[in-house]
Design a protein around this motif. Structure first.
Motif, PDB file in Angstrom:
ATOM      1  N   SER A  82      -0.716  -1.674   0.861  1.00  0.00           N
ATOM      2  CA  SER A  82      -0.228  -0.714   1.850  1.00  0.00           C
ATOM      3  C   SER A  82       1.003  -1.281   2.526  1.00  0.00           C
ATOM      4  O   SER A  82       1.187  -2.494   2.604  1.00  0.00           O
ATOM      5  N   ARG A  83       1.841  -0.401   2.974  1.00  0.00           N
ATOM      6  CA  ARG A  83       3.062  -0.791   3.677  1.00  0.00           C
ATOM      7  C   ARG A  83       2.855  -0.583   5.173  1.00  0.00           C
ATOM      8  O   ARG A  83       1.992   0.177   5.598  1.00  0.00           O
ATOM      9  N   SER A  84       3.665  -1.245   5.931  1.00  0.00           N
ATOM     10  CA  SER A  84       3.598  -1.072   7.369  1.00  0.00           C
ATOM     11  C   SER A  84       4.276   0.234   7.754  1.00  0.00           C
ATOM     12  O   SER A  84       5.006   0.829   6.967  1.00  0.00           O
ATOM     13  N   GLY A  85       4.009   0.666   8.959  1.00  0.00           N
ATOM     14  CA  GLY A  85       4.602   1.890   9.479  1.00  0.00           C
ATOM     15  C   GLY A  85       5.114   1.673  10.890  1.00  0.00           C
ATOM     16  O   GLY A  85       4.880   0.638  11.502  1.00  0.00           O
ATOM     17  N   VAL A  86       5.825   2.659  11.373  1.00  0.00           N
ATOM     18  CA  VAL A  86       6.441   2.597  12.697  1.00  0.00           C
ATOM     19  C   VAL A  86       5.868   3.716  13.551  1.00  0.00           C
ATOM     20  O   VAL A  86       5.683   4.835  13.075  1.00  0.00           O
ATOM     21  N   TRP A 104      -4.610  -2.568   6.178  1.00  0.00           N
ATOM     22  CA  TRP A 104      -4.909  -2.907   4.799  1.00  0.00           C
ATOM     23  C   TRP A 104      -6.383  -3.279   4.692  1.00  0.00           C
ATOM     24  O   TRP A 104      -7.081  -3.370   5.694  1.00  0.00           O
ATOM     25  N   SER A 105      -6.846  -3.454   3.478  1.00  0.00           N
ATOM     26  CA  SER A 105      -8.238  -3.841   3.276  1.00  0.00           C
ATOM     27  C   SER A 105      -8.307  -4.988   2.275  1.00  0.00           C
ATOM     28  O   SER A 105      -7.368  -5.236   1.524  1.00  0.00           O
ATOM     29  N   PHE A 106      -9.424  -5.678   2.287  1.00  0.00           N
ATOM     30  CA  PHE A 106      -9.663  -6.789   1.370  1.00  0.00           C
ATOM     31  C   PHE A 106     -11.043  -6.620   0.754  1.00  0.00           C
ATOM     32  O   PHE A 106     -12.027  -6.428   1.470  1.00  0.00           O
ATOM     33  N   ARG A 107     -11.090  -6.680  -0.567  1.00  0.00           N
ATOM     34  CA  ARG A 107     -12.357  -6.595  -1.296  1.00  0.00           C
ATOM     35  C   ARG A 107     -12.579  -7.910  -2.029  1.00  0.00           C
ATOM     36  O   ARG A 107     -11.827  -8.240  -2.952  1.00  0.00           O
ATOM     37  N   PRO A 108     -13.602  -8.682  -1.642  1.00  0.00           N
ATOM     38  CA  PRO A 108     -13.859  -9.944  -2.336  1.00  0.00           C
ATOM     39  C   PRO A 108     -14.370  -9.692  -3.754  1.00  0.00           C
ATOM     40  O   PRO A 108     -14.960  -8.648  -4.030  1.00  0.00           O
TER      41      PRO A 108
END
Length: 191
Positions: A82-86, A104-108
């Motif tokens: 994902s990209r950042s936003g303003v 964002w998310s993290f999946r182990p």
């Protein structure tokens, strides 16, 4: 005291749903949080001033903060792309002032590593300039573990949710900056 992330929630909820698509549906509690007040001067409810910057430069800086958070997780897995936003700074001229958010998310790789990842974040964040302002289960049916931390030096706040009962299990990470001012003569670029 209204927290920086809670203020940001109101301003970006609809934009975030668009940007996150399916992830926003999987994370209904994203950014409905209480980021601690340590980023402020304890005399006001204002979001801290993060400095003068273009939107692009500030977004790049927040993505570097996200990358550093990713490194602290310390287990194998995959982060969402994902990209950042303003977004606007509440109560300030939207043409000149802005904040940056980066969800964002993290999946182990292994579901059992989710606990390891969250524990590493809880213990490692303070060693890297973050102040953990809250840690514990939320009031949802799943009792997701929430970690909220502020970094005064980086003028950033983060909420990390351990979603062990999601399919697949994951960490939801929501990073938000303080309030930036665009350089003189420039307007905020929205993305």
């Amino acid at each position: 005291m209204t927290s920086p992330v809670a203020q940001a929630d109101e301003l970006r909820l609809s934009d975030m749903k668009t940007r996150l698509g399916a992830l926003a549906l999987a994370v209904p509690v994203a950014l409905t949080t209480l980021i601690g007040c340590s980023m402020t001067d304890d005399r006001s409810d204002d979001v801290p001033f993060a400095g003068t910057s273009t939107s692009s430069e500030a977004a790049d800086a927040m993505e570097k903060v996200s990358s550093a958070l990713y490194e602290l997780i310390g287990v194998k897995g995959k982060a969402s792309e994902s990209r950042s936003g303003v977004m606007a700074c509440a109560g300030k001229d939207a043409k000149t002032y802005f904040r940056v958010f980066h969800p964002w998310s993290f999946r182990p790789e292994s579901a059992s590593d989710l606990e390891v990842a969250m524990e590493r974040l809880r213990t490692e964040l303070p060693k890297h300039g973050w102040k953990v302002v809250s840690y514990g289960p939320d009031t949802s049916r799943n009792k997701n573990i929430n970690l909220v931390a502020d970094n005064d030096e980086k003028k950033a706040g983060v909420k990390i949710i351990k979603m062990a009962k999601s399919d697949p299990p994951m960490l939801s990470v929501d990073l938000v900056s303080g309030c930036y001012k665009a350089p003189d003569g420039q307007e905020v670029e929205r993305f």
